[in-house]
Design a protein around this motif. Structure first.
Motif, PDB file in Angstrom:
ATOM      1  N   SER A 124     -47.656  -2.362  -0.657  1.00  0.00           N
ATOM      2  CA  SER A 124     -48.840  -2.331  -1.883  1.00  0.00           C
ATOM      3  C   SER A 124     -49.900  -1.149  -2.204  1.00  0.00           C
ATOM      4  CB  SER A 124     -49.567  -3.549  -2.194  1.00  0.00           C
ATOM      5  OG  SER A 124     -50.534  -4.152  -1.661  1.00  0.00           O
ATOM      6  N   ASP A 125     -50.166  -0.537  -1.608  1.00  0.00           N
ATOM      7  CA  ASP A 125     -51.205   0.320  -1.644  1.00  0.00           C
ATOM      8  C   ASP A 125     -50.219   1.530  -2.272  1.00  0.00           C
ATOM      9  OD1 ASP A 125     -52.618   2.540  -1.292  1.00  0.00           O
ATOM     10  OD2 ASP A 125     -53.925   1.380   0.361  1.00  0.00           O
ATOM     11  N   GLU A 126     -50.344   1.859  -3.228  1.00  0.00           N
ATOM     12  CA  GLU A 126     -49.404   3.099  -3.100  1.00  0.00           C
ATOM     13  C   GLU A 126     -49.408   4.660  -2.976  1.00  0.00           C
ATOM     14  OE1 GLU A 126     -49.158   3.224  -8.335  1.00  0.00           O
ATOM     15  OE2 GLU A 126     -48.654   1.699  -8.282  1.00  0.00           O
ATOM     16  N   GLU A 127     -51.109   4.997  -2.695  1.00  0.00           N
ATOM     17  CA  GLU A 127     -51.270   5.908  -2.447  1.00  0.00           C
ATOM     18  C   GLU A 127     -50.976   6.031  -1.122  1.00  0.00           C
ATOM     19  OE1 GLU A 127     -55.503   8.939  -1.488  1.00  0.00           O
ATOM     20  OE2 GLU A 127     -55.403   6.834  -2.752  1.00  0.00           O
ATOM     21  N   ALA A 128     -51.135   5.300  -0.301  1.00  0.00           N
ATOM     22  CA  ALA A 128     -50.396   4.674   1.113  1.00  0.00           C
ATOM     23  C   ALA A 128     -48.979   5.096   0.876  1.00  0.00           C
ATOM     24  CB  ALA A 128     -51.115   4.059   1.971  1.00  0.00           C
ATOM     25  N   ALA A 129     -48.855   4.366   0.779  1.00  0.00           N
ATOM     26  CA  ALA A 129     -46.953   4.259   0.967  1.00  0.00           C
ATOM     27  C   ALA A 129     -46.528   5.721   0.374  1.00  0.00           C
ATOM     28  CB  ALA A 129     -46.837   2.986  -0.643  1.00  0.00           C
ATOM     29  N   GLU A 130     -47.093   6.122  -1.004  1.00  0.00           N
ATOM     30  CA  GLU A 130     -46.874   7.733  -1.116  1.00  0.00           C
ATOM     31  C   GLU A 130     -46.776   8.693   0.203  1.00  0.00           C
ATOM     32  OE1 GLU A 130     -47.485  11.363  -4.293  1.00  0.00           O
ATOM     33  OE2 GLU A 130     -48.417   9.195  -4.804  1.00  0.00           O
ATOM     34  N   THR A 131     -47.890   8.608   0.901  1.00  0.00           N
ATOM     35  CA  THR A 131     -48.203   9.180   1.566  1.00  0.00           C
ATOM     36  C   THR A 131     -47.211   9.278   2.952  1.00  0.00           C
ATOM     37  OG1 THR A 131     -50.333   9.491   1.490  1.00  0.00           O
ATOM     38  CG2 THR A 131     -49.763   9.860   3.566  1.00  0.00           C
ATOM     39  N   ALA A 132     -46.741   7.974   3.702  1.00  0.00           N
ATOM     40  CA  ALA A 132     -46.081   7.501   4.819  1.00  0.00           C
ATOM     41  C   ALA A 132     -44.630   7.911   4.117  1.00  0.00           C
ATOM     42  CB  ALA A 132     -45.655   5.895   4.643  1.00  0.00           C
ATOM     43  N   GLN A 133     -44.150   7.210   2.239  1.00  0.00           N
ATOM     44  CA  GLN A 133     -42.334   8.007   2.789  1.00  0.00           C
ATOM     45  C   GLN A 133     -42.406   9.859   3.103  1.00  0.00           C
ATOM     46  OE1 GLN A 133     -42.164   5.963  -1.011  1.00  0.00           O
ATOM     47  NE2 GLN A 133     -42.248   4.613  -1.142  1.00  0.00           N
ATOM     48  N   ALA A 134     -43.520  10.457   2.280  1.00  0.00           N
ATOM     49  CA  ALA A 134     -43.406  12.134   2.321  1.00  0.00           C
ATOM     50  C   ALA A 134     -43.239  12.063   3.893  1.00  0.00           C
ATOM     51  CB  ALA A 134     -44.255  12.674   2.250  1.00  0.00           C
ATOM     52  N   ALA A 135     -44.385  11.337   5.016  1.00  0.00           N
ATOM     53  CA  ALA A 135     -44.354  11.560   6.437  1.00  0.00           C
ATOM     54  C   ALA A 135     -42.603  11.476   6.703  1.00  0.00           C
ATOM     55  CB  ALA A 135     -44.427  10.958   7.165  1.00  0.00           C
ATOM     56  N   ARG A 136     -42.291  10.701   6.660  1.00  0.00           N
ATOM     57  CA  ARG A 136     -41.101   9.789   6.572  1.00  0.00           C
ATOM     58  C   ARG A 136     -39.718  10.483   6.790  1.00  0.00           C
ATOM     59  NH1 ARG A 136     -41.022   3.927   8.379  1.00  0.00           N
ATOM     60  NH2 ARG A 136     -38.603   4.032   6.877  1.00  0.00           N
ATOM     61  N   LYS A 137     -39.701  11.479   4.923  1.00  0.00           N
ATOM     62  CA  LYS A 137     -39.095  12.002   4.609  1.00  0.00           C
ATOM     63  C   LYS A 137     -38.926  13.541   5.710  1.00  0.00           C
ATOM     64  CE  LYS A 137     -37.476  13.949   0.308  1.00  0.00           C
ATOM     65  NZ  LYS A 137     -37.718  14.460  -0.859  1.00  0.00           N
ATOM     66  N   LYS A 138     -39.858  13.912   5.376  1.00  0.00           N
ATOM     67  CA  LYS A 138     -39.919  14.990   6.497  1.00  0.00           C
ATOM     68  C   LYS A 138     -39.541  14.652   7.850  1.00  0.00           C
ATOM     69  CE  LYS A 138     -43.671  17.960   7.744  1.00  0.00           C
ATOM     70  NZ  LYS A 138     -44.776  18.956   7.993  1.00  0.00           N
ATOM     71  N   ASN A 139     -39.999  13.423   8.766  1.00  0.00           N
ATOM     72  CA  ASN A 139     -39.501  13.398  10.097  1.00  0.00           C
ATOM     73  C   ASN A 139     -37.725  13.069   9.986  1.00  0.00           C
ATOM     74  OD1 ASN A 139     -39.867  12.334  12.468  1.00  0.00           O
ATOM     75  ND2 ASN A 139     -38.591  10.473  12.026  1.00  0.00           N
ATOM     76  N   ARG A 140     -37.247  12.375   9.123  1.00  0.00           N
ATOM     77  CA  ARG A 140     -35.890  12.631   8.929  1.00  0.00           C
ATOM     78  C   ARG A 140     -35.329  13.900   8.551  1.00  0.00           C
ATOM     79  NH1 ARG A 140     -36.835   8.431   5.310  1.00  0.00           N
ATOM     80  NH2 ARG A 140     -36.618   9.288   3.493  1.00  0.00           N
ATOM     81  N   LYS A 141     -35.711  14.685   7.845  1.00  0.00           N
ATOM     82  CA  LYS A 141     -35.162  16.284   7.969  1.00  0.00           C
ATOM     83  C   LYS A 141     -35.186  16.898   9.323  1.00  0.00           C
ATOM     84  CE  LYS A 141     -36.341  16.996   3.218  1.00  0.00           C
ATOM     85  NZ  LYS A 141     -36.918  18.085   1.871  1.00  0.00           N
ATOM     86  N   ALA A 142     -36.654  16.908   9.830  1.00  0.00           N
ATOM     87  CA  ALA A 142     -36.757  17.698  11.181  1.00  0.00           C
ATOM     88  C   ALA A 142     -35.882  16.750  11.851  1.00  0.00           C
ATOM     89  CB  ALA A 142     -38.395  17.210  11.439  1.00  0.00           C
TER      90      ALA A 142
END
Length: 803
Positions: free
Chosen positions: A327-345
């Motif tokens: 529910s924490d939108e800011e934390a969710a956005e940061t986590a989603q960006a990190a997960r996306k970056k990791n998937r690309k790597a």
């Protein structure tokens, strides 16, 4: 080898440079210390995927990675490098290339015969050239080419800018025999290493005039005589392209074209995966990736257990998912960006791993050895007892295991300075120094006056008006002698307390001098913290002020180079295994751990105080040696060895001040200038130790300005007897007798304890698995005409071959 800034004609170019971009010696079985006669040691076969010529297809292109485009195509110039020698090896005659055992072997493509036909009153060698041998313009190779090269390299005409003339100055005259295909070479005095001369042989159009020699051969070679010719050089693409020589009289080259492509080591994994190179010297990390890629071939699409994301635990993955969907939108956005970056790597890594399956790792040992150099010019190591103590504290088996063991290579220490195992004349001469023995090492140090309480004792020659006057101009001799270790501790504690109070009361009351120093050091502060300079046995943390004993050589600052010291260039550094292959200033190693006193990142606990460690001292000074190591990513193994050496020396009470310095300044500003006590660097093997070894171990001679002329003897340790043995061997035409003289010289070098051979360097080469007759070549030079793709798999472009 390249020698930048060296007076012309003073430095010998090492012959095995072509093999030293990343190494080549197949592993011999080394014998242990002995005092017997010559030891027989067998070299392990080359790792080059050998194949008969009939199984290798005609045509296609192979791309070979080199460090950089060569600055010159003239190997006799000071800035020639490993790429120069690698490329010219396919273009020019080499009369006596080394074979697999490190012996010079007559090359029948160029010579029918070559032998000594007269010994008295002068040595005369008669060369009979292959009657089919011609330059690419159709002119036959003959006596005029020999004469022109001799005149250019003999050192009598300073208009020729040469960095190598050993042997040529001994030639008295060169004459034409019955025809131009017979060449008579008469020597003014005997020269045992005559086979070293005229390799490579340049056409007279290049060596016949200073302009052509100095400038004409730097950017092109219009006239050649090898299985390939030079088609072109593209600086924009970073390539040197060779094409099959239509006038080549020997066995026809299998490849249509051979491209040497400049690729920095840090980019080689990517280049291999993209298919832009087929052959590349690599580091252990890339070799591991190739091994894993081939292992994972049968994984049936299962996720990789290595690479990006593999270190994430199930708990961490669950937390990441929870954050991304919380529910924490800011934390969710940061986590989603990190997960996306990791998937690309992960996806990019998996793609590279799939491409790396098409390569094999050819691994062996180079014809080169790594040594611990002990600078005997000044300081504690000027005492041979201290040098021998350091040497006898080393467990060379453990040091070899550190580098070679993880690669699956035989971890045997080297026993000779002048021959590698597998070469004729190899003998383990380390017995002249003695085996590893901690008690003997401690006894040697005690005999030299270094004791556990010595650091607390005042200098024995302290007199009124000397040490006392240096402190405040008021203390007399009696007061100086009464100063004890307890007083020093109290004074240090008081100073710390005073400094702390002063900082609390007014942090802005720094003196003008202190502020100026802060400004001056601010540029290097981050690097200093990362380098983590500190001293074994001292309690200063990385980044803290250096002790007084270290001030002259603290991180980022070195002693001024000696005015007449020979200065080595970047090609030598790469060859010696010290320079990051891209030539850039490399980032410092940030891995934690290592032996006490080695490099440690900010925050690593400092070692215990000197008293607790039992560090030795004399006349109020601790026994601390400056240990300089390169900081680049290509030198991790050297740093690991340095860490272990520091720990071994600590056991006998010797402290080490370890400083990591940029690779590009390592040799010039430290080794060549003498601004070090201990250092690690390498020398290549040679088939001609009497010629090539002499400048490395020659006794330094004082110059008129008071400095030392060291040639290539950067340890500054030598004796007249060693020089005499080299001179006798160079003039001894009986090969067996010459080898015996070299064994005697090696024993003397061991006893002097200026250079301690540790191990032969490893070589790892990634090669397209469909390529034959290329990889880790051992002592022998490549046969470029035999390199090619195997019949059933060689076709079309690199992309086609990889399908």
């Amino acid at each position: 080898m390249s020698h930048v800034g060296v007076p012309r004609g003073t430095v010998r170019k090492r012959r095995s440079l072509a093999l030293l971009t990343a190494g080549v010696l197949t592993i011999p079985v080394l014998a242990g210390c002995s005092s017997g006669g010559e030891e027989t040691s067998r070299g392990v076969p080359q790792d080059i995927a050998p194949a008969a010529r009939e199984t290798v297809a005609d045509g296609s292109t192979a791309n070979w990675a080199v460090d950089a485009l060569p600055a010159t195509f003239n190997v006799f110039q000071a800035d020639a490098d490993s790429a120069t020698t690698r490329i010219t090896g396919a273009l020019l005659p080499t009369l006596f290339p080394m074979d697999r055992t490190g012996r010079p072997k007559l090359n029948p493509d160029y010579l029918e015969s070559a032998k000594i036909i007269e010994r008295e009153p002068r040595q005369v060698v008669l060369y009979k050239l292959n009657q089919q041998a011609v330059w690419s313009d159709g002119r036959e190779i003959g006596a005029p080419d020999f004469v022109a090269q001799w005149r250019a390299l003999r050192g009598k005409d300073s208009a020729f800018w040469t960095a190598r003339n050993a042997g040529y100055e001994r030639i008295e005259k060169i004459e034409r025999g019955a025809d131009d295909l017979q060449v008579r070479v008469t020597f003014s005095k005997p020269y045992a290493d005559w086979r070293a001369l005229f390799s490579p042989l340049y056409p007279k159009e290049i060596t016949g005039s200073p302009d052509a020699f100095n400038d004409g051969a730097r950017t092109t070679l219009k006239n050649t005589a090898g299985p390939f010719v030079l088609r072109g050089v593209s600086k924009s693409k970073g390539t040197v392209t060779l094409a099959r020589n239509p006038r080549w009289w020997g066995e026809r080259a299998k490849l249509d074209t051979l491209v040497f492509r400049a690729v920095a080591p840090k980019d080689r994994t990517e280049a291999l995966a993209e298919g832009t190179v087929d052959i590349a010297d690599i580091d252990a990390a890339t070799a591991d990736r190739i091994t894993l890629a081939r292992r994972d071939r049968g994984g049936n699409g299962q996720p990789l257990n290595h690479g990006p994301g593999s270190e994430i635990t199930p708990a961490q993955a669950l937390r990441s998912w929870a954050l991304a969907h919380g529910s924490d939108e800011e934390a969710a956005e940061t986590a989603q960006a990190a997960r996306k970056k990791n998937r690309k790597a992960v996806a990019a890594y998996a793609t590279e791993q799939k491409a790396l399956r098409d390569f094999a790792v050819r691994k062996s040992l180079e014809p080169a050895y790594t040594q611990l150099a002990l600078n005997g010019e000044s300081g504690p190591l000027a005492d041979d007892r201290v040098r021998r103590a350091v040497a006898r504290a080393l467990d060379r088996e453990e040091l070899a295991q550190t580098v070679l063991g993880p690669l699956g290579l035989p971890a045997k220490p080297l026993g000779s300075h002048l021959a590698l195992a597998g070469q004729p004349g190899y003998k383990d001469g380390s017995g002249a120094l003695g085996e590893q023995n901690t008690k003997e090492a401690q006894a040697l140090l005690a005999d030299a006056g270094w004791t556990r309480g010595g650091a607390a004792e005042p200098p024995k020659d302290t007199k009124a008006g000397s040490e006392a006057e240096k402190k405040d101009g008021k203390d007399d001799e009696a007061e100086a002698e009464k100063k004890t270790a307890e007083d020093e501790k109290d004074a240090k504690d008081a100073k710390s307390e005073k400094d702390g109070k002063k900082a609390e009361e007014d942090g802005a009351e720094d003196s003008a001098a202190e502020r100026e120093k802060d400004d001056r050091d601010s540029e290097d502060s981050a690097a200093s913290r990362e380098e983590g300079l500190y001293i074994v046995g001292d309690d200063n943390k990385p980044g803290a002020p250096a002790p007084a004993a270290a001030n002259a050589a603290s991180a980022g600052h070195v002693l001024a180079p000696a005015r007449t010291a020979a200065v080595q260039g970047t090609a030598l550094l790469r060859q010696a295994g010290l320079l990051a292959e891209d030539g850039a200033v490399a980032a410092t190693d940030k891995q934690r751990g290592g032996a006490a006193g080695a490099y440690a990142p900010v925050g690593t606990a400092a070692p215990a105080p000197a008293a607790a460690k039992g560090q030795l001292g004399k006349d109020g000074k601790t026994l601390t040696l400056r240990f300089v190591l390169p900081s680049g990513p290509g030198s991790q193994s050297l740093r690991s060895v340095g860490d272990k050496i520091a720990a071994m020396l600590e056991k006998i009470g010797v402290g080490t001040e370890i400083t990591k310095v940029p690779d590009e300044s390592y040799f010039k500003d430290h080794i060549a200038s003498g601004a070090y006590d201990l250092a690690l660097y390498s020398w290549p093997a040679t088939a001609y130790p009497a010629t090539d070894g002499r400048p490395i171990y020659a006794k330094p001679e004082p110059a008129t300005d008071g400095s030392l002329l060291v040639e290539q003897n950067y340890t500054r340790v030598g004796t007249d007897h060693i020089d005499q043995l080299f001179d006798k061997a160079a003039a001894e035409l009986d090969e067996k007798a010459a080898r015996e003289l070299m064994k005697q010289a090696d024993a003397r070098i061991w006893a002097a304890a200026g250079s301690i051979p540790l191990f032969q360097r490893p070589q790892l080469v990634a090669v397209d698995k469909k390529l034959a007759n290329v990889g880790a070549f051992g002592f022998a030079a490549p046969r470029y005409q035999d390199i090619g793709f195997k019949n059933r798999q060689a076709a079309g472009s690199p992309a086609d071959r990889k399908k």
